[in-house]
Design a protein around this motif. Sequence first.
Motif, PDB file in Angstrom:
ATOM      1  N   TYR A  61       6.384  18.774 -24.746  1.00 32.87           N
ATOM      2  CA  TYR A  61       6.775  18.613 -23.349  1.00 32.87           C
ATOM      3  C   TYR A  61       6.033  19.647 -22.509  1.00 32.87           C
ATOM      4  CZ  TYR A  61       9.535  22.864 -23.906  1.00 32.87           C
ATOM      5  OH  TYR A  61       9.909  24.162 -24.140  1.00 32.87           O
ATOM      6  N   VAL A  62       6.097  19.471 -21.184  1.00 33.24           N
ATOM      7  CA  VAL A  62       5.448  20.407 -20.261  1.00 33.24           C
ATOM      8  C   VAL A  62       6.490  21.273 -19.556  1.00 33.24           C
ATOM      9  CG1 VAL A  62       3.969  20.635 -18.220  1.00 33.24           C
ATOM     10  CG2 VAL A  62       3.493  18.844 -19.914  1.00 33.24           C
ATOM     11  N   THR A  63       7.546  20.645 -19.036  1.00 29.67           N
ATOM     12  CA  THR A  63       8.590  21.384 -18.333  1.00 29.67           C
ATOM     13  C   THR A  63       9.967  20.969 -18.848  1.00 29.67           C
ATOM     14  OG1 THR A  63       8.847  19.726 -16.580  1.00 29.67           O
ATOM     15  CG2 THR A  63       7.162  21.432 -16.246  1.00 29.67           C
ATOM     16  N   ILE A  64      10.973  21.828 -18.590  1.00 25.26           N
ATOM     17  CA  ILE A  64      12.356  21.509 -18.954  1.00 25.26           C
ATOM     18  C   ILE A  64      12.841  20.310 -18.150  1.00 25.26           C
ATOM     19  CG2 ILE A  64      14.732  22.359 -19.041  1.00 25.26           C
ATOM     20  CD1 ILE A  64      12.840  23.694 -21.044  1.00 25.26           C
ATOM     21  N   GLU A  65      12.420  20.209 -16.900  1.00 24.65           N
ATOM     22  CA  GLU A  65      12.802  19.072 -16.064  1.00 24.65           C
ATOM     23  C   GLU A  65      12.319  17.765 -16.693  1.00 24.65           C
ATOM     24  OE1 GLU A  65      12.554  17.639 -11.385  1.00 24.65           O
ATOM     25  OE2 GLU A  65      11.131  19.132 -12.155  1.00 24.65           O
ATOM     26  N   GLU A  66      11.109  17.788 -17.252  1.00 28.36           N
ATOM     27  CA  GLU A  66      10.579  16.597 -17.917  1.00 28.36           C
ATOM     28  C   GLU A  66      11.461  16.190 -19.100  1.00 28.36           C
ATOM     29  OE1 GLU A  66       7.130  15.529 -21.138  1.00 28.36           O
ATOM     30  OE2 GLU A  66       6.746  17.203 -19.759  1.00 28.36           O
ATOM     31  N   VAL A  67      11.894  17.182 -19.875  1.00 26.47           N
ATOM     32  CA  VAL A  67      12.762  16.901 -21.021  1.00 26.47           C
ATOM     33  C   VAL A  67      14.067  16.266 -20.559  1.00 26.47           C
ATOM     34  CG1 VAL A  67      14.020  17.895 -22.965  1.00 26.47           C
ATOM     35  CG2 VAL A  67      11.761  18.787 -22.366  1.00 26.47           C
ATOM     36  N   ALA A  68      14.651  16.838 -19.495  1.00 24.10           N
ATOM     37  CA  ALA A  68      15.906  16.303 -18.959  1.00 24.10           C
ATOM     38  C   ALA A  68      15.754  14.840 -18.570  1.00 24.10           C
ATOM     39  CB  ALA A  68      16.356  17.141 -17.762  1.00 24.10           C
ATOM     40  N   HIS A  69      14.658  14.499 -17.889  1.00 23.99           N
ATOM     41  CA  HIS A  69      14.428  13.116 -17.477  1.00 23.99           C
ATOM     42  C   HIS A  69      14.209  12.201 -18.673  1.00 23.99           C
ATOM     43  CE1 HIS A  69      14.372  13.305 -13.085  1.00 23.99           C
ATOM     44  NE2 HIS A  69      13.772  14.495 -13.174  1.00 23.99           N
ATOM     45  N   ARG A  70      13.564  12.714 -19.718  1.00 21.82           N
ATOM     46  CA  ARG A  70      13.275  11.883 -20.896  1.00 21.82           C
ATOM     47  C   ARG A  70      14.535  11.505 -21.670  1.00 21.82           C
ATOM     48  NH1 ARG A  70       8.233  14.753 -23.876  1.00 21.82           N
ATOM     49  NH2 ARG A  70       8.821  13.290 -25.535  1.00 21.82           N
ATOM     50  N   VAL A  71      15.619  12.235 -21.433  1.00 21.40           N
ATOM     51  CA  VAL A  71      16.881  11.882 -22.107  1.00 21.40           C
ATOM     52  C   VAL A  71      17.956  11.430 -21.109  1.00 21.40           C
ATOM     53  CG1 VAL A  71      16.440  13.347 -24.106  1.00 21.40           C
ATOM     54  CG2 VAL A  71      17.650  14.301 -22.128  1.00 21.40           C
ATOM     55  N   GLY A  72      17.523  11.064 -19.899  1.00 21.42           N
ATOM     56  CA  GLY A  72      18.450  10.416 -18.977  1.00 21.42           C
ATOM     57  C   GLY A  72      19.180  11.299 -18.000  1.00 21.42           C
ATOM     58  N   TYR A  73      18.751  12.567 -17.827  1.00 18.85           N
ATOM     59  CA  TYR A  73      19.414  13.472 -16.892  1.00 18.85           C
ATOM     60  C   TYR A  73      18.491  13.786 -15.715  1.00 18.85           C
ATOM     61  CZ  TYR A  73      22.974  14.213 -20.453  1.00 18.85           C
ATOM     62  OH  TYR A  73      23.978  14.022 -21.368  1.00 18.85           O
ATOM     63  N   GLY A  74      18.948  13.445 -14.501  1.00 18.23           N
ATOM     64  CA  GLY A  74      18.149  13.727 -13.322  1.00 18.23           C
ATOM     65  C   GLY A  74      18.357  15.121 -12.775  1.00 18.23           C
ATOM     66  N   ASP A  75      19.439  15.777 -13.147  1.00 15.00           N
ATOM     67  CA  ASP A  75      19.770  17.116 -12.667  1.00 15.00           C
ATOM     68  C   ASP A  75      19.467  18.122 -13.777  1.00 15.00           C
ATOM     69  OD1 ASP A  75      20.964  19.502 -11.887  1.00 15.00           O
ATOM     70  OD2 ASP A  75      22.654  18.506 -10.898  1.00 15.00           O
ATOM     71  N   GLN A  76      18.402  18.911 -13.598  1.00  9.84           N
ATOM     72  CA  GLN A  76      17.989  19.864 -14.628  1.00  9.84           C
ATOM     73  C   GLN A  76      19.045  20.940 -14.854  1.00  9.84           C
ATOM     74  OE1 GLN A  76      14.173  21.793 -13.995  1.00  9.84           O
ATOM     75  NE2 GLN A  76      14.764  23.507 -15.321  1.00  9.84           N
ATOM     76  N   SER A  77      19.698  21.394 -13.816  1.00  9.85           N
ATOM     77  CA  SER A  77      20.704  22.455 -13.950  1.00  9.85           C
ATOM     78  C   SER A  77      21.878  21.977 -14.801  1.00  9.85           C
ATOM     79  CB  SER A  77      21.202  22.900 -12.574  1.00  9.85           C
ATOM     80  OG  SER A  77      20.154  23.459 -11.828  1.00  9.85           O
ATOM     81  N   TYR A  78      22.327  20.750 -14.510  1.00  9.54           N
ATOM     82  CA  TYR A  78      23.430  20.188 -15.289  1.00  9.54           C
ATOM     83  C   TYR A  78      23.014  20.010 -16.744  1.00  9.54           C
ATOM     84  CZ  TYR A  78      26.781  16.779 -17.094  1.00  9.54           C
ATOM     85  OH  TYR A  78      27.702  16.132 -17.862  1.00  9.54           O
ATOM     86  N   PHE A  79      21.814  19.491 -16.954  1.00 11.03           N
ATOM     87  CA  PHE A  79      21.303  19.314 -18.311  1.00 11.03           C
ATOM     88  C   PHE A  79      21.272  20.641 -19.062  1.00 11.03           C
ATOM     89  CE2 PHE A  79      17.389  19.884 -20.858  1.00 11.03           C
ATOM     90  CZ  PHE A  79      17.754  19.119 -21.968  1.00 11.03           C
ATOM     91  N   SER A  80      20.745  21.684 -18.427  1.00 12.80           N
ATOM     92  CA  SER A  80      20.641  22.992 -19.081  1.00 12.80           C
ATOM     93  C   SER A  80      22.011  23.552 -19.428  1.00 12.80           C
ATOM     94  CB  SER A  80      19.885  23.977 -18.183  1.00 12.80           C
ATOM     95  OG  SER A  80      18.552  23.542 -17.974  1.00 12.80           O
TER      96      SER A  80
END
Length: 356
Positions: A319-338
């Motif tokens: 992956y490149v960014t944490i935000e990208e990982v979040a989107h790849r598993v269905g989460y649009g909010d990176q903070s919530y995902f983290s």
Amino acid sequence: MNANRQPDNLSRWHEHTGPVSSHLNPLASTLDAAIAPSLLPMLSTSADSASQAQTSLNAFDWKRTINDTYFDLNVSFRQPNKFLGFLQHAKLLDIGVSHYHANTVYYDRGAQSADYDDSILITFPLTGDVRFIQKKRSLSAKRGQFFIELSNLPYEFYHLYEASLYVIKVPLALLSAQIPTIERQFARSLSIDEGAGRLLVFQMKQILTLIHHQKLADLEIKILEQQLLNLIVLTLSAPKEVMMSEMSAIQSVHLKRIEHYVNLNLANPDLSPKTVAAACHISVRYLHKLFAELPYSFSEWVKMLRLKQANHILKSKSYVTIEEVAHRVGYGDQSYFSRIYKQYFGYSPRDTPSTG
């Protein structure tokens, strides 16, 4: 933990008038009678004769030994001053094998256990009738059967009279391909068939004999564990319920279809019960009914799958960014995902250890 605690459902013990043994018979004769010739025709008697030298444990020592061998359990005895038990345990690399023999005892793994252990116990009664309750499922198991205990959920386990068991403790990480079967079949009485299950029981006996009577090299222990794991996988590949109904088989098919669809669509943030039910040609009500017997709800299950997939991506560094990982598993909010990722794994996405 209080060894003298009397749970409410222990009151039924006193309704039984049959005697509970106040001592164990010599283990050589007890175990010979316990293991049916039809189940284990090739067993040697070397371990049985050696077992006589083992010391029986009183209630206090039993409670400590059980917790050291498995995990945190509340242990209660109908007659603490008359209790005696015997536990022989062998630890390989990651898998533990035990031979357990005891008179009346009750175990309770509470909802707020101090330890978290991501493993399962697989229990094989040799003599006696044992009872197990977990997630509103209740079973009775005896010789020729086995059952799966999930360590991360509360449960009750007891036997009213003397019982002899073999128990395997195995980390779930070693059984990733079998997890769907484990989640469907936990706390059910399953039958030992004529193949892998019977050989698995035989292998446990041999491992206990070898570990306690031979000095094994690391390579030998590794080989033994791999052989044992192979038999565990084969035994769990298609377990037969003692009273499997046609309906349970149909439910299993639906669950497999749901699992396949969800795994292919984890990136979809709108992976709702309605969406999945429509794709799998079932009603939303029936979907929730299927999950009512599992350890979690549909939403909790999807969340778990998403976080495990994210963990796999982060560990592989693909992956490149944490935000990208979040989107790849269905989460649009990176903070919530983290936040939920750290709650689940105990470390943040950025602190995820690499497998590279």
